[in-house]
Enzyme design. Structure first.
Site, PDB file in Angstrom:
ATOM      1  N   HIS A   1      11.325 -35.323 -20.066  1.00 50.86           N
ATOM      2  CA  HIS A   1      10.954 -35.967 -18.803  1.00 50.86           C
ATOM      3  C   HIS A   1       9.550 -35.573 -18.351  1.00 50.86           C
ATOM      4  CE1 HIS A   1      14.930 -37.660 -18.413  1.00 50.86           C
ATOM      5  NE2 HIS A   1      15.469 -36.471 -18.590  1.00 50.86           N
TER       6      HIS A   1
ATOM      7  N   LYS B   1       7.775 -12.417 -16.687  1.00 48.52           N
ATOM      8  CA  LYS B   1       7.296 -11.174 -17.287  1.00 48.52           C
ATOM      9  C   LYS B   1       6.005 -11.396 -18.063  1.00 48.52           C
ATOM     10  CE  LYS B   1       9.840  -8.321 -15.643  1.00 48.52           C
ATOM     11  NZ  LYS B   1       9.651  -9.204 -14.512  1.00 48.52           N
TER      12      LYS B   1
ATOM     13  N   ARG C   1       2.008   0.740  -5.922  1.00 54.33           N
ATOM     14  CA  ARG C   1       2.070  -0.026  -4.673  1.00 54.33           C
ATOM     15  C   ARG C   1       0.733  -0.699  -4.344  1.00 54.33           C
ATOM     16  NH1 ARG C   1       6.490   1.041  -1.354  1.00 54.33           N
ATOM     17  NH2 ARG C   1       5.288   0.158   0.368  1.00 54.33           N
TER      18      ARG C   1
ATOM     19  N   TRP D   1      -3.473  -2.091  -1.583  1.00 55.96           N
ATOM     20  CA  TRP D   1      -3.359  -3.456  -2.098  1.00 55.96           C
ATOM     21  C   TRP D   1      -3.939  -4.344  -1.016  1.00 55.96           C
ATOM     22  CZ3 TRP D   1      -0.895  -8.071  -0.742  1.00 55.96           C
ATOM     23  CH2 TRP D   1      -0.822  -9.038  -1.749  1.00 55.96           C
TER      24      TRP D   1
ATOM     25  N   CYS E   1       0.814  -1.213   0.000  1.00 56.12           N
ATOM     26  CA  CYS E   1       0.000   0.000   0.000  1.00 56.12           C
ATOM     27  C   CYS E   1       0.848   1.264   0.000  1.00 56.12           C
ATOM     28  CB  CYS E   1      -0.919   0.004   1.218  1.00 56.12           C
ATOM     29  SG  CYS E   1      -1.973  -1.439   1.354  1.00 56.12           S
TER      30      CYS E   1
ATOM     31  N   GLU F   1       2.941 -12.231 -15.688  1.00 55.47           N
ATOM     32  CA  GLU F   1       2.489 -11.223 -14.734  1.00 55.47           C
ATOM     33  C   GLU F   1       1.806 -10.039 -15.405  1.00 55.47           C
ATOM     34  OE1 GLU F   1       5.488  -9.335 -12.281  1.00 55.47           O
ATOM     35  OE2 GLU F   1       6.954  -9.377 -13.892  1.00 55.47           O
TER      36      GLU F   1
ATOM     37  N   ASN G   1       0.249   0.829   6.065  1.00 59.27           N
ATOM     38  CA  ASN G   1       0.848  -0.152   5.164  1.00 59.27           C
ATOM     39  C   ASN G   1       1.484  -1.233   6.022  1.00 59.27           C
ATOM     40  OD1 ASN G   1       2.116  -1.538   3.046  1.00 59.27           O
ATOM     41  ND2 ASN G   1       3.936  -0.255   3.196  1.00 59.27           N
ATOM     42  N   GLY G   2       1.109  -2.495   5.785  1.00 55.84           N
ATOM     43  CA  GLY G   2       1.646  -3.595   6.577  1.00 55.84           C
ATOM     44  C   GLY G   2       0.541  -4.537   6.993  1.00 55.84           C
TER      45      GLY G   2
ATOM     46  N   LYS H   1       3.970  -3.288  -6.450  1.00 50.69           N
ATOM     47  CA  LYS H   1       5.389  -3.158  -6.768  1.00 50.69           C
ATOM     48  C   LYS H   1       6.308  -3.593  -5.637  1.00 50.69           C
ATOM     49  CE  LYS H   1       8.959  -1.735  -9.174  1.00 50.69           C
ATOM     50  NZ  LYS H   1       9.378  -2.489 -10.355  1.00 50.69           N
TER      51      LYS H   1
ATOM     52  N   GLU I   1      13.018 -15.636 -16.076  1.00 50.21           N
ATOM     53  CA  GLU I   1      12.599 -14.238 -15.991  1.00 50.21           C
ATOM     54  C   GLU I   1      11.647 -13.883 -17.126  1.00 50.21           C
ATOM     55  OE1 GLU I   1      12.220 -10.220 -14.867  1.00 50.21           O
ATOM     56  OE2 GLU I   1      12.640 -12.081 -13.798  1.00 50.21           O
TER      57      GLU I   1
END
Length: 604
Positions: free
Chosen positions: A500, A481, A27, A73, A2, A484, A99-100, A599, A477
């Site tokens: 396999h 990308k 955020r 968030w 947040c 997401e 935030n938390g 983020k 990576e």
């Protein structure tokens, strides 16, 4: 997670709060809200959805000179108007943004309900204003100090009270909080981009510190009330770096900023055939005494760590383990005073990574931090620091932070080799200096081909990335990308593992991106690609210029400039970022704010 903002001064608070929240929307963007003291009344406006919806509701109806704001968030409680911040107490006189995560909120909530408090939301945060109300006896600071002693978990809090119209109080524990110092005005924010256009003088709060802020004064104390003399940090970012500067999205801007970010991170660190990281203050005697290295990170930073492991083990012959930070401290990790722990975090505030850092130090390890943010918690608490010079990264999906983290691992590996008296490959020094120019070339060339590169993804909800060695780690990576920001399911596999089990997933025309830049396993990689083509997958290959063989086995080839195999990761990731961006925009996705993500992950 947040985003928090606060303002007190002579100007209208609401426009400044909204401007700060816009800079922090990466955020969290489930909902937003503000609280202002308007005509001696505490007024709260909050709304589910993007910030723009709240701005349209508020307009210019407030003239208040003090206020707090929040962009959320969701953790506890679904996104909704009532779960949005700020939250208030029973009287409506207190407002709090947070935030938390308050871990003991249920126990506190039960206690407060028994005392007659009425709760409206599903959030953990709402216990905070009610707890402050419970302790309030006319002195807001004392009430806040008493309340936070009851809280377990992580929090950055900003508190305002109707009866303290000239004061904001903020507290920090395990979640970032920055104070911006102005002339006759002061600012509060979760991150520097929210306040950089107003001031460059900042104070970074440390854990368990409380700040009492008026328009003319900032007073900081510990949780017992003892005054602390804090250093003022001058921010050297260009304010324009936090703007889109004509690009449709921050992500595309940040992709294009990578040559500059690489150049800035390299600056003055390679001199001839030597790397100069003497300001890191690591000695040869210390390095000779360590037995192993443990790299700890999350997400994109973890993927950078996988490349770092290959470099360190290959060139230095020191055993390296790479761990996901969220798992690290819960598995009784094998680190001690003979282990160098390397933590990697763009923001320097990633909660899991910070916890791993602290656990490592508790066990006697020295910690080296690779981070992009000077003055961050990780930077302050580590024993040694390598700072990347990527500048602010706003898009949720990391691009320039990743490439500069990779560069950090190359420079650190070469520097360690020098200290240990090992012979390092000379071509790496000259090759690293060429990377910014080559990166610029790749970005231009890839965008020229983008229509044909993204067409195979049309209509597909699945895709695959394959490679061997360093290529496999870059494939990890690339797949992150794509999924997401485009919401296409993407998986990365070591190419030799296809037979396999994974080949069962290959269908006609399913898109597969194959990285084939590693000379020592090139022929085996081509054989694995042929296995995919035999099942009629559509293969886009990334190969080095001059490779005339790969085109015979794939549908498309994207060439990168010829460099030593060890250096390809910084170049091969660029086309993967660009492909992901354009696939996502072709699907109408909001690439800067992908669903369910934020983020800076400052909660566990």
């Amino acid at each position: 997670m947040c985003g928090i903002v606060g303002y007190i001064g002579p100007k209208k608070a609401a426009p400044i709060l909204f401007d700060g929240l816009e800079k922090l929307e990466y955020r969290g963007y489930d909902s937003a809200g503000i609280a202002v003291l308007e005509n001696n009344e505490l007024v709260v406006e909050k709304k589910q959805g993007r910030l723009k919806g709240l701005e349209d509701v508020v307009g210019d109806k407030f003239s208040a000179n003090i206020g707090i704001g929040h962009t959320r968030w969701a953790t506890h409680g679904k996104p909704s108007d009532v779960n949005s911040h700020p939250h208030q107490d029973s009287t409506g006189n207190i407002a709090v943004v947070h935030n938390g995560i308050i871990e003991n909120y249920l126990k506190l909530k039960e206690m407060l309900i028994e005392k007659g408090h009425d709760f409206k939301s599903e959030t953990d945060t709402e216990v905070v204003p009610h707890l402050i109300e419970q302790y309030y006896k006319g002195d807001l600071l004392e009430a806040v100090k008493a309340a936070v002693k009851e809280l377990h978990g992580a929090y950055a809090l900003v508190v305002t009270h109707k009866e303290s119209p000239d004061t904001l109080i903020c507290v920090r524990k395990d979640s970032p909080l920055v104070i911006g110092l102005g002339e006759g005005e002061n600012f509060i924010a979760s991150d520097i981009p929210a306040i950089i256009q107003y001031t460059r003088k900042t104070i970074i709060l440390d854990d368990n510190e409380i700040a009492v802020i008026t328009k003319d004064k900032v007073e900081i104390m510990d949780k017992e009330g003892n005054i602390i003399d804090k250093n003022i940090m001058n921010v050297d970012w260009d304010a324009v770096a936090a703007e889109k500067d004509g690009y449709p999205h921050f992500m595309l801007k940040e992709i294009h900023e990578q040559p500059t970010a690489l150049r800035n991170t390299l600056k003055d660190r390679i001199i001839g055939d030597t790397v100069d990281l003497d300001n890191m203050n690591i000695t040869a005697d210390y390095l000779k005494d360590i037995k192993n290295i443990s790299i700890v990170a999350c997400g994109t930073a973890y993927n950078a760590g996988l490349v770092g492991k290959e470099l360190i083990e290959g060139l230095l012959r020191i055993p390296v383990e790479v761990s996901v930070a969220s798992e690290f401290r819960y598995r009784n990790p094998l680190v001690d005073d003979k282990t160098l722990v390397i933590v990697v975090s763009q923001s320097g505030e990633t909660a899991d990574t910070l916890a791993a850092l602290r656990e490592s130090k508790r066990r006697g390890s020295k910690v080296l931090a690779i981070t992009n943010v000077k003055g961050s918690s990780v930077a302050r608490e580590a024993d040694f620091i390598f700072q990347t010079i990527a500048g602010p990264e706003i898009a949720v999906a990391s691009t320039k932070a990743y490439s500069t983290m990779l560069l950090g691992f190359y420079l650190i590996t070469l520097y360690f080799g020098q200290l240990l008296g090992k012979e390092m490959p000379k071509e790496l020094y000259s090759g690293l200096k060429e990377l910014p120019i080559l990166a610029d070339k790749i970005i231009i060339e890839t965008e020229k081909q983008i229509e044909s590169l993204i067409k195979p993804f049309e209509g597909w909800g699945d895709s695959f990335f394959i490679g061997r060695g360093l290529d496999w780690h870059v494939a990890e990576e690339g797949s992150l990308k794509l999924k997401e920001i485009s919401y296409i399911h993407a998986e990365a596999y070591a190419a030799g593992e296809l037979k396999h089990g994974t080949l069962a997933l290959i269908e006609k025309d399913i898109p597969v991106i194959a990285l084939a830049t590693q000379k020592d396993v090139y022929e085996k990689t081509v054989s694995n690609i042929k296995e995919v083509k035999a099942r009629e997958g559509y293969v886009i290959a990334l190969a080095q210029e001059g490779d005339t063989e790969i085109g015979k086995s794939v549908d498309q080839v994207l060439a990168i400039p010829k460099v030593p195999s060890l250096l390809t990761p910084i170049l091969t990731v660029l086309p993967l970022q660009i492909i992901s961006y354009y696939v996502a925009t072709s699907r109408g996705c909001d690439v800067d704010k992908p669903r369910n993500l934020a983020k800076s992950v400052t909660v566990e």
